[in-house]
Scaffold this motif. Sequence first.
Motif, mmCIF file in Angstrom:
data_model
loop_
_atom_site.group_PDB
_atom_site.id
_atom_site.type_symbol
_atom_site.label_atom_id
_atom_site.label_comp_id
_atom_site.label_asym_id
_atom_site.label_seq_id
_atom_site.Cartn_x
_atom_site.Cartn_y
_atom_site.Cartn_z
ATOM 1 N N ILE A 1 0.849 -1.204 0.000
ATOM 2 C CA ILE A 1 0.000 0.000 0.000
ATOM 3 C C ILE A 1 0.878 1.245 0.000
ATOM 4 N N MET A 2 1.907 1.261 0.840
ATOM 5 C CA MET A 2 2.793 2.419 0.900
ATOM 6 C C MET A 2 3.523 2.614 -0.427
ATOM 7 N N ASP A 3 3.894 1.537 -1.090
ATOM 8 C CA ASP A 3 4.519 1.656 -2.417
ATOM 9 C C ASP A 3 3.553 2.315 -3.400
ATOM 10 N N ALA A 4 2.292 1.902 -3.363
ATOM 11 C CA ALA A 4 1.280 2.485 -4.255
ATOM 12 C C ALA A 4 1.067 3.967 -3.927
ATOM 13 N N ILE A 5 1.080 4.316 -2.649
ATOM 14 C CA ILE A 5 0.922 5.716 -2.235
ATOM 15 C C ILE A 5 2.129 6.527 -2.703
ATOM 16 N N ARG A 6 3.327 5.976 -2.557
ATOM 17 C CA ARG A 6 4.535 6.675 -3.021
ATOM 18 C C ARG A 6 4.503 6.892 -4.534
ATOM 19 N N ARG A 7 4.054 5.876 -5.284
ATOM 20 C CA ARG A 7 3.959 6.012 -6.746
ATOM 21 C C ARG A 7 3.000 7.137 -7.123
ATOM 22 N N GLU A 8 1.849 7.166 -6.462
ATOM 23 C CA GLU A 8 0.863 8.210 -6.758
ATOM 24 C C GLU A 8 1.415 9.585 -6.384
ATOM 25 N N ALA A 9 2.099 9.671 -5.256
ATOM 26 C CA ALA A 9 2.692 10.950 -4.843
ATOM 27 C C ALA A 9 3.738 11.404 -5.855
ATOM 28 N N LYS A 10 4.587 10.486 -6.286
ATOM 29 C CA LYS A 10 5.623 10.826 -7.267
ATOM 30 C C LYS A 10 4.993 11.327 -8.566
ATOM 31 N N LYS A 11 3.959 10.633 -9.034
ATOM 32 C CA LYS A 11 3.270 11.023 -10.258
ATOM 33 C C LYS A 11 2.688 12.430 -10.131
ATOM 34 N N ARG A 12 2.059 12.709 -9.013
ATOM 35 C CA ARG A 12 1.415 14.011 -8.829
ATOM 36 C C ARG A 12 2.438 15.137 -8.640
ATOM 37 N N ILE A 13 3.529 14.845 -7.947
ATOM 38 C CA ILE A 13 4.580 15.852 -7.769
ATOM 39 C C ILE A 13 5.213 16.181 -9.118
ATOM 40 N N GLU A 14 5.482 15.147 -9.926
ATOM 41 C CA GLU A 14 6.049 15.379 -11.259
ATOM 42 C C GLU A 14 5.096 16.202 -12.123
ATOM 43 N N ARG A 15 3.817 15.890 -12.059
ATOM 44 C CA ARG A 15 2.812 16.639 -12.824
ATOM 45 C C ARG A 15 2.748 18.094 -12.367
ATOM 46 N N GLU A 16 2.795 18.294 -11.051
ATOM 47 C CA GLU A 16 2.755 19.653 -10.502
ATOM 48 C C GLU A 16 4.008 20.431 -10.913
ATOM 49 N N ASN A 17 5.178 19.790 -10.855
ATOM 50 C CA ASN A 17 6.427 20.448 -11.244
ATOM 51 C C ASN A 17 6.449 20.770 -12.738
ATOM 52 N N ALA A 18 5.904 19.877 -13.552
ATOM 53 C CA ALA A 18 5.839 20.120 -14.992
ATOM 54 C C ALA A 18 4.932 21.321 -15.278
ATOM 55 N N GLY A 19 3.856 21.436 -14.561
ATOM 56 C CA GLY A 19 2.952 22.573 -14.727
ATOM 57 C C GLY A 19 3.610 23.878 -14.333
ATOM 58 N N GLU A 20 4.381 23.865 -13.245
ATOM 59 C CA GLU A 20 5.090 25.072 -12.816
ATOM 60 C C GLU A 20 6.166 25.458 -13.825
ATOM 61 N N ALA A 21 6.848 24.457 -14.385
ATOM 62 C CA ALA A 21 7.905 24.733 -15.367
ATOM 63 C C ALA A 21 7.313 25.344 -16.632
ATOM 64 N N SER A 22 6.169 24.847 -17.078
ATOM 65 C CA SER A 22 5.550 25.391 -18.298
ATOM 66 C C SER A 22 5.003 26.797 -18.048
ATOM 67 N N ASN A 23 4.576 27.067 -16.827
ATOM 68 C CA ASN A 23 4.083 28.413 -16.505
ATOM 69 C C ASN A 23 5.222 29.433 -16.441
ATOM 70 N N ALA A 24 6.434 28.962 -16.105
ATOM 71 C CA ALA A 24 7.578 29.859 -15.998
ATOM 72 C C ALA A 24 8.107 30.270 -17.364
ATOM 73 N N GLU A 25 7.795 29.501 -18.386
ATOM 74 C CA GLU A 25 8.319 29.790 -19.733
ATOM 75 C C GLU A 25 7.598 30.901 -20.420
#
Length: 118
Positions: free
Chosen positions: A94-118
């Motif tokens: 369960i914790m592995d699945a939670i970590r995977r989801e967190a990683k996916k969402r953090i990457e998505r959030e960071n990608a959104g911030e990077a595109s907004n900075a351009e």
Amino acid sequence: MFEVEFKPSPKPLFNVRVCINRRLNTDNLPNCAGRGSRELADRLEQLIADEQIPAKILRGPCMNNCAHGPNLKIQGAEFLSLENQASDVQIAEIMDAIRREAKKRIERENAGEASNAE
């Protein structure tokens, strides 16, 4: 003043819903709380806090899968039924699945911030 270091939890990016339904059990029907779901929610909450994963545990009502509980749903990801037990191996999964989801969402959030900075 405090002897314990205070670590604020990160803003949750998603929820993990754990069924904590307890039936009156006049018919001896299965229920998640009777199979340790409340303790499971407490343990997951502690592990998430210890690792500062941006997720929040929500304790909720029945998910209509009582025969296979305790049950939990990771928002945007998996629905898990623990088949009458919450072993250390299952909690690690369960914790592995939670970590995977967190990683996916953090990457998505960071990608959104990077595109907004351009």
